[in-house]
Design a protein around this motif. Sequence first.
Motif, PDB file in Angstrom:
ATOM      1  N   VAL A   1       0.845  -1.194   0.000  1.00 13.58           N
ATOM      2  CA  VAL A   1       0.000   0.000   0.000  1.00 13.58           C
ATOM      3  C   VAL A   1       0.885   1.249   0.000  1.00 13.58           C
ATOM      4  N   HIS A   2       0.593   2.153  -0.929  1.00 15.27           N
ATOM      5  CA  HIS A   2       1.304   3.434  -0.965  1.00 15.27           C
ATOM      6  C   HIS A   2       0.461   4.488  -0.257  1.00 15.27           C
ATOM      7  N   ARG A   3       1.082   5.197   0.688  1.00 14.16           N
ATOM      8  CA  ARG A   3       0.432   6.349   1.309  1.00 14.16           C
ATOM      9  C   ARG A   3       1.324   7.562   1.092  1.00 14.16           C
ATOM     10  N   ASP A   4       0.693   8.667   0.730  1.00 13.65           N
ATOM     11  CA  ASP A   4       1.447   9.870   0.360  1.00 13.65           C
ATOM     12  C   ASP A   4       1.924  10.637   1.587  1.00 13.65           C
ATOM     13  N   PHE A   5       3.192  11.028   1.533  1.00 15.04           N
ATOM     14  CA  PHE A   5       3.760  11.873   2.582  1.00 15.04           C
ATOM     15  C   PHE A   5       4.741  12.850   1.928  1.00 15.04           C
ATOM     16  N   PRO A   6       4.219  13.741   1.056  1.00 11.54           N
ATOM     17  CA  PRO A   6       5.101  14.681   0.352  1.00 11.54           C
ATOM     18  C   PRO A   6       5.701  15.719   1.303  1.00 11.54           C
TER      19      PRO A   6
ATOM     20  N   LEU B   1      -1.101  12.561   5.094  1.00 18.59           N
ATOM     21  CA  LEU B   1      -0.113  13.321   5.864  1.00 18.59           C
ATOM     22  C   LEU B   1      -0.469  13.342   7.346  1.00 18.59           C
ATOM     23  N   GLN B   2      -1.728  13.573   7.643  1.00 16.26           N
ATOM     24  CA  GLN B   2      -2.161  13.620   9.038  1.00 16.26           C
ATOM     25  C   GLN B   2      -2.034  12.251   9.694  1.00 16.26           C
ATOM     26  N   ALA B   3      -2.440  11.217   8.962  1.00 11.92           N
ATOM     27  CA  ALA B   3      -2.334   9.857   9.503  1.00 11.92           C
ATOM     28  C   ALA B   3      -0.879   9.504   9.786  1.00 11.92           C
ATOM     29  N   GLY B   4       0.000   9.865   8.852  1.00  7.99           N
ATOM     30  CA  GLY B   4       1.417   9.578   9.042  1.00  7.99           C
ATOM     31  C   GLY B   4       1.960  10.222  10.305  1.00  7.99           C
ATOM     32  N   LYS B   5       1.594  11.466  10.542  1.00  5.07           N
ATOM     33  CA  LYS B   5       2.053  12.159  11.747  1.00  5.07           C
ATOM     34  C   LYS B   5       1.538  11.464  13.005  1.00  5.07           C
ATOM     35  N   GLU B   6       0.306  10.977  12.950  1.00  3.05           N
ATOM     36  CA  GLU B   6      -0.255  10.262  14.098  1.00  3.05           C
ATOM     37  C   GLU B   6       0.483   8.950  14.356  1.00  3.05           C
TER      38      GLU B   6
END
Length: 228
Positions: free
Chosen positions: A112-117, A191-196
């Motif tokens: 799964v790719h999740r974006d974190f630019p 982005l928000q999920a990644g920070k969490e």
Amino acid sequence: MGRNVKSRIESESQKNNLSLIIIILLALQVILSGVVLLRIVNLEKLIGGTEASEPVPVYVEGVSEGDNPALGPEEAPITIIAFSDFQCPYCASANQLIKEIMQEYPNQIRYVHRDFPLKEIHPDAFNAALAARCAGEQGQYWEMHDALFSNQEDLSIEKLNKQAEILNLEMDQFNNCLTTRKYENKILIDLQAGKEYGVNGTPTIFVNGYHVNGADREAIINIIKDVL
């Protein structure tokens, strides 16, 4: 004469005692030197072991796919979620590594790719993420995904459009999607999920919820083997 003999005996006894004391002192010195040396060796081993030891993957509760593109069967026992930035060269290497591991374990992995630019250092990364999702509208997300990683030196809007043409996308639909930033909210959610989840750089990879330090092939393989 008896007194002389007694004196000689006492003298010899004193010499013997002195020799014994010297021997004892030398023995103590050898023992102490050995103890010090042993402690130094153990300390070096401890330091060396600390430097050489690999970080243990940490389990992060609640890491999910979100509404994101995925390769591999939904029922796969292994899910690899990568938070990536299309302008990040290490992310391109991580993508290649994951694809190789998927070939080694066919039908066992869902990627799964999740974006974190990271817009502060990669100004074109956000638009590239939009372009990949716009290509996904036409069933070519992963083709655009891999093309972007292969052409990181130029991810300008002009080049994104050129890549869409190479993939034979319907250009009016693609351009409308890109210029209206249709999928911006999905990227912001990532982005928000990644920070969490504690993501503060790219690539950040989770294997069945375990946070792997960078694109560490050995760590990823070890988790896969533990599951399978």
